[in-house]
Scaffold this motif. Structure first.
Motif, short mmCIF file in Angstrom:
data_model
loop_
_atom_site.label_atom_id
_atom_site.label_comp_id
_atom_site.label_asym_id
_atom_site.label_seq_id
_atom_site.Cartn_x
_atom_site.Cartn_y
_atom_site.Cartn_z
N ALA A 86 66.31 -10.76 5.82
CA ALA A 86 64.98 -10.18 5.87
C ALA A 86 64.01 -10.91 4.96
O ALA A 86 62.82 -10.99 5.24
N MET A 87 64.52 -11.47 3.86
CA MET A 87 63.67 -12.20 2.92
C MET A 87 63.51 -13.66 3.32
O MET A 87 62.80 -14.41 2.66
N GLY A 88 64.21 -14.09 4.37
CA GLY A 88 64.10 -15.48 4.82
C GLY A 88 64.97 -16.43 4.02
O GLY A 88 64.77 -17.64 4.06
N MET A 89 65.94 -15.91 3.30
CA MET A 89 66.82 -16.73 2.46
C MET A 89 68.12 -16.96 3.22
O MET A 89 69.16 -16.38 2.90
N MET A 90 68.05 -17.82 4.23
CA MET A 90 69.17 -18.00 5.15
C MET A 90 70.42 -18.56 4.48
O MET A 90 71.53 -18.15 4.80
N ALA A 91 70.26 -19.48 3.54
CA ALA A 91 71.43 -20.06 2.88
C ALA A 91 72.18 -18.98 2.09
O ALA A 91 73.42 -18.91 2.12
N PHE A 92 71.44 -18.14 1.38
CA PHE A 92 72.08 -17.06 0.64
C PHE A 92 72.73 -16.05 1.59
O PHE A 92 73.80 -15.53 1.30
N ALA A 93 72.07 -15.80 2.72
CA ALA A 93 72.63 -14.86 3.70
C ALA A 93 73.95 -15.39 4.24
O ALA A 93 74.94 -14.65 4.35
N ALA A 94 73.99 -16.67 4.56
CA ALA A 94 75.21 -17.27 5.08
C ALA A 94 76.33 -17.21 4.04
O ALA A 94 77.48 -16.90 4.35
N ARG A 95 75.96 -17.48 2.79
CA ARG A 95 76.96 -17.43 1.71
C ARG A 95 77.50 -16.01 1.54
O ARG A 95 78.70 -15.81 1.37
N ALA A 96 76.62 -15.03 1.59
CA ALA A 96 77.04 -13.63 1.44
C ALA A 96 77.97 -13.23 2.58
O ALA A 96 79.00 -12.57 2.35
N ARG A 97 77.63 -13.64 3.82
CA ARG A 97 78.51 -13.33 4.96
C ARG A 97 79.87 -13.97 4.77
O ARG A 97 80.91 -13.37 5.04
N SER A 98 79.88 -15.22 4.30
CA SER A 98 81.13 -15.94 4.08
C SER A 98 81.99 -15.23 3.02
O SER A 98 83.20 -15.06 3.20
N GLU A 99 81.36 -14.81 1.94
CA GLU A 99 82.08 -14.10 0.88
C GLU A 99 82.61 -12.75 1.38
O GLU A 99 83.73 -12.35 1.04
N LEU A 100 81.83 -12.07 2.19
CA LEU A 100 82.28 -10.80 2.74
C LEU A 100 83.48 -11.00 3.66
O LEU A 100 84.46 -10.24 3.61
N ARG A 101 83.41 -12.02 4.52
CA ARG A 101 84.54 -12.30 5.41
C ARG A 101 85.80 -12.61 4.62
O ARG A 101 86.90 -12.21 4.99
#
Length: 96
Positions: free
Chosen positions: A4-19
């Motif tokens: 939502a904040m447009g921080m795609m790299a952080f979003a991808a990292r968070a998804r990776s960590e969650l997985r």
């Protein structure tokens, strides 16, 4: 939240960590925005063109308190100016 904040790299990292932990990121759902009665009243007065000191005088609040409530209104409604209040809060012809 990062998406939502447009921080795609952080979003991808968070998804990776969650997985990696076996979790998944939930899709965000649209929630209804609800202003408190005080916020709604201040927003209507601001929409009608009153300044913070004028609103404060009417409601027996300090201009700083009015500013605080307007900040919360702007955040809840995802707007940045008083002019946008006219689009979001249409004038009520029954109230004068």
């Amino acid at each position: 939240m990062f998406d939502a904040m447009g921080m795609m790299a952080f979003a991808a990292r968070a998804r990776s960590e969650l997985r990696a932990t076996g979790e998944t990121a939930r899709k965000r759902t649209v929630t209804t925005v609800e202003l408190t009665p005080q916020e709604a009243q201040i927003a209507r007065l601001a929409r009608d063109g009153l300044s913070n000191p004028e609103i404060g005088t009417r409601l027996f609040l300090s201009p700083r308190t009015v500013q605080y409530h307007l900040g919360k209104v702007f955040t809840k409604l995802a707007i940045t100016s008083r002019g946008q209040l006219r689009r979001i809060l249409p004038a009520n012809p029954d109230v004068r």
